[in-house]
Scaffold this active site. Sequence first.
Site, PDB file in Angstrom:
ATOM      1  N   HIS A  23      38.757  66.858  -2.588  1.00 39.16           N
ATOM      2  CA  HIS A  23      39.425  66.378  -1.375  1.00 39.16           C
ATOM      3  C   HIS A  23      39.310  67.479  -0.338  1.00 39.16           C
ATOM      4  O   HIS A  23      39.749  68.603  -0.555  1.00 39.16           O
ATOM      5  CB  HIS A  23      40.895  66.046  -1.632  1.00 39.16           C
ATOM      6  CG  HIS A  23      41.578  65.517  -0.403  1.00 39.16           C
ATOM      7  ND1 HIS A  23      41.599  64.169  -0.084  1.00 39.16           N
ATOM      8  CD2 HIS A  23      42.227  66.152   0.610  1.00 39.16           C
ATOM      9  CE1 HIS A  23      42.243  63.994   1.050  1.00 39.16           C
ATOM     10  NE2 HIS A  23      42.632  65.183   1.499  1.00 39.16           N
ATOM     11  N   CYS A  24      38.695  67.149   0.786  1.00 36.05           N
ATOM     12  CA  CYS A  24      38.433  68.147   1.817  1.00 36.05           C
ATOM     13  C   CYS A  24      39.477  68.077   2.930  1.00 36.05           C
ATOM     14  O   CYS A  24      39.554  67.072   3.647  1.00 36.05           O
ATOM     15  CB  CYS A  24      37.035  67.916   2.403  1.00 36.05           C
ATOM     16  SG  CYS A  24      36.607  69.101   3.698  1.00 36.05           S
ATOM     17  N   PRO A  25      40.311  69.119   3.091  1.00 35.55           N
ATOM     18  CA  PRO A  25      41.328  69.099   4.157  1.00 35.55           C
ATOM     19  C   PRO A  25      40.710  69.168   5.545  1.00 35.55           C
ATOM     20  O   PRO A  25      41.352  68.796   6.530  1.00 35.55           O
ATOM     21  CB  PRO A  25      42.166  70.355   3.855  1.00 35.55           C
ATOM     22  CG  PRO A  25      41.270  71.250   3.062  1.00 35.55           C
ATOM     23  CD  PRO A  25      40.380  70.341   2.271  1.00 35.55           C
ATOM     24  N   GLU A  31      39.992  65.659   6.040  1.00 28.82           N
ATOM     25  CA  GLU A  31      41.156  64.885   5.612  1.00 28.82           C
ATOM     26  C   GLU A  31      40.730  63.604   4.895  1.00 28.82           C
ATOM     27  O   GLU A  31      41.203  62.508   5.170  1.00 28.82           O
ATOM     28  CB  GLU A  31      42.054  64.559   6.818  1.00 28.82           C
ATOM     29  CG  GLU A  31      43.471  64.152   6.450  1.00 28.82           C
ATOM     30  CD  GLU A  31      44.198  65.190   5.602  1.00 28.82           C
ATOM     31  OE1 GLU A  31      44.858  64.794   4.641  1.00 28.82           O
ATOM     32  OE2 GLU A  31      44.085  66.392   5.897  1.00 28.82           O
TER      33      GLU A  31
END
Length: 272
Positions: free
Chosen positions: A133-135, A138
Amino acid sequence: MKRVKMGQNMFRTGFVVRAAHTLLTWLITLILFLHNTDLRRCEERGELLLPVLFFLLVVLSVLLYFAVSLMDPGFVLTDTVKGVQGSNEEMESMIPQPSTPRLRRCGYCLLQQPMRAKHCQTCKHCVRRFDHHCPWIENCVGERNHRWFIVYLLVQLLALLWALHIALSGISPSATWELWFRVNGFLLAALCFAGVFSVVVVVLLGCHLYLVSINCTTWEFMSRHRISYLKTCGAEENPFDRGVFCNLWDFFCICRTVVWEQMYHRSTANPV
């Protein structure tokens, strides 16, 4: 309907991150165009090719950012596998065999997880071929948007490196340090942001290209010892690895849902 609702939720939850990314991108671009950089000097001479190309590269990076950010990464919505060619034969191959770990049911969304899928507690869904999951975007990076994520990183890196060169071209000398910082302050800020992000993107792009070349995900690489279908494999063994060329070809050129259980069964049944 489910996909529409998920898209709306993804847009709402990531609005601040996406707005900040877009604002920062165009702010740096504006600084580079307004100061006495190579771009400005080209405009003054009437040479518009480089400024237009740089502007189009920035636009492309922003479009790819939103595409990857808002794209369905491969959410698992039902227990059945849909949209896979030859579904009858492949569904039969998904029936657990002695050498194939039994498909597990997610403890959060209660759906049966295909092999290589993982539940993301941020997105609240299981994702096929989950990577991470890439912040930054998002959103999860998974089966459907992973290749576009790498394309985005490549375009973003080109834009950042070009921005670094342009910012350096605009730094001008001054009589005192105080005056120098006052004259070049905005360009120095743009230089710092572009430099930091360039390092981050280089590391990300390098890591992802390496993992893609061996057909491994970030999650599998980091949590190998906890993943049921990899526990029984040797330390250097990867049941999905078909060689660098085939791995890269399948990743970038084959746009379809892969039944990983079938590949895993073939690999374990016929070890090299």
